[in-house]
Design a protein around this motif. Sequence first.
Motif, PDB file in Angstrom:
ATOM      1  N   CYS A  26       0.845  -1.188   0.000  1.00  0.00           N
ATOM      2  CA  CYS A  26       0.000   0.000   0.000  1.00  0.00           C
ATOM      3  C   CYS A  26       0.883   1.241   0.000  1.00  0.00           C
ATOM      4  O   CYS A  26       1.791   1.351   0.828  1.00  0.00           O
ATOM      5  CB  CYS A  26      -0.900  -0.001   1.226  1.00  0.00           C
ATOM      6  SG  CYS A  26      -1.937   1.479   1.290  1.00  0.00           S
ATOM      7  N   ASN A  29       0.310   4.915   3.379  1.00  0.00           N
ATOM      8  CA  ASN A  29       0.944   5.172   4.680  1.00  0.00           C
ATOM      9  C   ASN A  29       0.116   6.105   5.574  1.00  0.00           C
ATOM     10  O   ASN A  29       0.628   7.090   6.113  1.00  0.00           O
ATOM     11  CB  ASN A  29       2.364   5.742   4.467  1.00  0.00           C
ATOM     12  CG  ASN A  29       3.209   5.624   5.724  1.00  0.00           C
ATOM     13  OD1 ASN A  29       2.880   4.853   6.629  1.00  0.00           O
ATOM     14  ND2 ASN A  29       4.263   6.408   5.806  1.00  0.00           N
ATOM     15  N   LYS A  36      -0.372  -1.949   9.251  1.00  0.00           N
ATOM     16  CA  LYS A  36       0.867  -1.354   8.739  1.00  0.00           C
ATOM     17  C   LYS A  36       1.785  -2.388   8.080  1.00  0.00           C
ATOM     18  O   LYS A  36       2.421  -2.107   7.070  1.00  0.00           O
ATOM     19  CB  LYS A  36       1.599  -0.662   9.902  1.00  0.00           C
ATOM     20  CG  LYS A  36       2.550   0.416   9.438  1.00  0.00           C
ATOM     21  CD  LYS A  36       2.989   1.305  10.579  1.00  0.00           C
ATOM     22  CE  LYS A  36       4.059   2.290  10.157  1.00  0.00           C
ATOM     23  NZ  LYS A  36       3.722   3.110   9.009  1.00  0.00           N
ATOM     24  N   GLN A  39       1.508  -2.876   4.423  1.00  0.00           N
ATOM     25  CA  GLN A  39       1.926  -1.828   3.481  1.00  0.00           C
ATOM     26  C   GLN A  39       3.112  -2.289   2.628  1.00  0.00           C
ATOM     27  O   GLN A  39       3.369  -1.749   1.555  1.00  0.00           O
ATOM     28  CB  GLN A  39       2.316  -0.556   4.244  1.00  0.00           C
ATOM     29  CG  GLN A  39       1.141   0.170   4.873  1.00  0.00           C
ATOM     30  CD  GLN A  39       1.564   1.426   5.607  1.00  0.00           C
ATOM     31  OE1 GLN A  39       2.621   2.003   5.329  1.00  0.00           O
ATOM     32  NE2 GLN A  39       0.759   1.860   6.551  1.00  0.00           N
TER      33      GLN A  39
END
Length: 167
Positions: A26, A29, A36, A39
């Motif tokens: 991802c 952020n 997280k 990501q």
Amino acid sequence: MNMAGFYDESISNGLGWRAVLFVSGCPHNCPGCQNKIAQDFNYGQKFNKEEIINRICENSILKGITISGGEPLCKENIAEVGQFIKDVKKVRPEFNVWCYSGYTFEQLAARNDETTNKVLSEIDVLVDGRFVESEKKPNLKFRGSANQRIIDIPETLKVHKVVSLDI
Ligand code: SF4
């Protein structure tokens, strides 16, 4: 593409019983992101489309599939996500498809590119926009922050303006 996780059954990632695929990677952020670790585009395991489709096929309780992440609609993931949705619909044509994206519908439409438009046309519901910590509320259904919208995509594409799902 890597996948960060897969739920065979869930009722908290969209309406009705759904399989849920979490893709890895991802670019957004968002501060306060609850996932997280996902990501990272290298997190998790290689996405094995055939295995996941077999697991979906075997489960008669399911009404649909939800694609989440990570970011399913970033340039790194969108083509494979689009092919996956098409292949799922070949075996379960009645499935409805939800997709979570940190991009807004307007940002996706403004790309004006064929792959994005095709994927949007395969999605029934888009939960759009980045997670915004200051907009986090405890009682929001199917989304983390109040700025995110639950969009009826077929209706939105028909009337050319964003139509939220009445939930
Ligand atoms: S879009 Fe979702 S996965 Fe990506 S950083 Fe924001 S909250 Fe995390």
